[in-house]
Design a protein around this motif. Sequence first.
Motif, PDB file in Angstrom:
ATOM      1  N   TYR A 124      68.078 -67.898  26.566  1.00  0.00           N
ATOM      2  CA  TYR A 124      66.755 -68.420  26.211  1.00  0.00           C
ATOM      3  C   TYR A 124      65.737 -67.441  26.785  1.00  0.00           C
ATOM      4  O   TYR A 124      65.660 -67.267  28.003  1.00  0.00           O
ATOM      5  N   HIS A 126      64.323 -58.933  29.877  1.00  0.00           N
ATOM      6  CA  HIS A 126      64.028 -60.323  29.550  1.00  0.00           C
ATOM      7  C   HIS A 126      63.847 -61.193  30.792  1.00  0.00           C
ATOM      8  O   HIS A 126      63.631 -62.391  30.675  1.00  0.00           O
ATOM      9  N   ASP A 135      62.267 -67.295  25.907  1.00  0.00           N
ATOM     10  CA  ASP A 135      60.857 -67.660  25.772  1.00  0.00           C
ATOM     11  C   ASP A 135      60.150 -67.568  27.131  1.00  0.00           C
ATOM     12  O   ASP A 135      60.773 -67.781  28.177  1.00  0.00           O
ATOM     13  N   PRO A 136      58.841 -67.272  27.125  1.00  0.00           N
ATOM     14  CA  PRO A 136      58.120 -67.093  28.394  1.00  0.00           C
ATOM     15  C   PRO A 136      57.999 -68.363  29.239  1.00  0.00           C
ATOM     16  O   PRO A 136      57.687 -68.274  30.423  1.00  0.00           O
ATOM     17  N   ASP A 137      58.270 -69.535  28.654  1.00  0.00           N
ATOM     18  CA  ASP A 137      58.181 -70.779  29.428  1.00  0.00           C
ATOM     19  C   ASP A 137      59.515 -71.133  30.095  1.00  0.00           C
ATOM     20  O   ASP A 137      59.760 -72.288  30.420  1.00  0.00           O
ATOM     21  N   THR A 162      65.661 -71.225  21.367  1.00  0.00           N
ATOM     22  CA  THR A 162      64.218 -71.124  21.511  1.00  0.00           C
ATOM     23  C   THR A 162      63.640 -72.532  21.470  1.00  0.00           C
ATOM     24  O   THR A 162      64.329 -73.484  21.069  1.00  0.00           O
ATOM     25  N   LYS A 163      62.393 -72.664  21.895  1.00  0.00           N
ATOM     26  CA  LYS A 163      61.751 -73.975  21.918  1.00  0.00           C
ATOM     27  C   LYS A 163      61.646 -74.499  20.489  1.00  0.00           C
ATOM     28  O   LYS A 163      61.289 -73.747  19.582  1.00  0.00           O
ATOM     29  N   TYR A 197      65.157 -65.070  32.473  1.00  0.00           N
ATOM     30  CA  TYR A 197      65.604 -65.686  31.223  1.00  0.00           C
ATOM     31  C   TYR A 197      66.526 -66.860  31.553  1.00  0.00           C
ATOM     32  O   TYR A 197      67.037 -66.967  32.674  1.00  0.00           O
TER      33      TYR A 197
END
Length: 138
Positions: free
Chosen positions: A105, A85, A107-109, A136-137, A88
């Motif tokens: 968290y 991940h 997420d790729p952002d 998550t977003k 992260y």
Amino acid sequence: MPTAAIARPLPNAQEPLYRPYIQGLQEHKLMVQRCSSCGHWQWPPREFCFVCHRPALEWAEIGQQGSIYTYTVCYRAFHPWFKEHLPYGIVDADLGQGIRLLAPYFDPDVERLECGMIVRAAFDETDGMGTALRWTKS
Ligand SMILES: [Zn+2]
């Protein structure tokens, strides 16, 4: 070693104080303690209320959306399971009522996280080992 052979580290499901929280995760709920005497919400769980010191605690569901109070971005995994991940985040989300919950968290952002950003709970099933919380977003 392939990461599929490594189990995700999870809270100790045998710890009595955390059982209602862990059961809540399995039902996709976030459960925290609330004092039935003074109404104080608290996390982490304890055997008595932090405010009135009475052992009058019950479990209550709290909302699954919050704002980022603080966070860090990890570029080295503290445990082998997290390597896939990278990078992260570890996010401490403010859910209101004075409750903040820490969770990863993925997420790729992740490198655009900001304090105050709104996140929501996501629940990951972990191959029969239990359910894990992540943010998550929103
Ligand atoms: Zn109390």
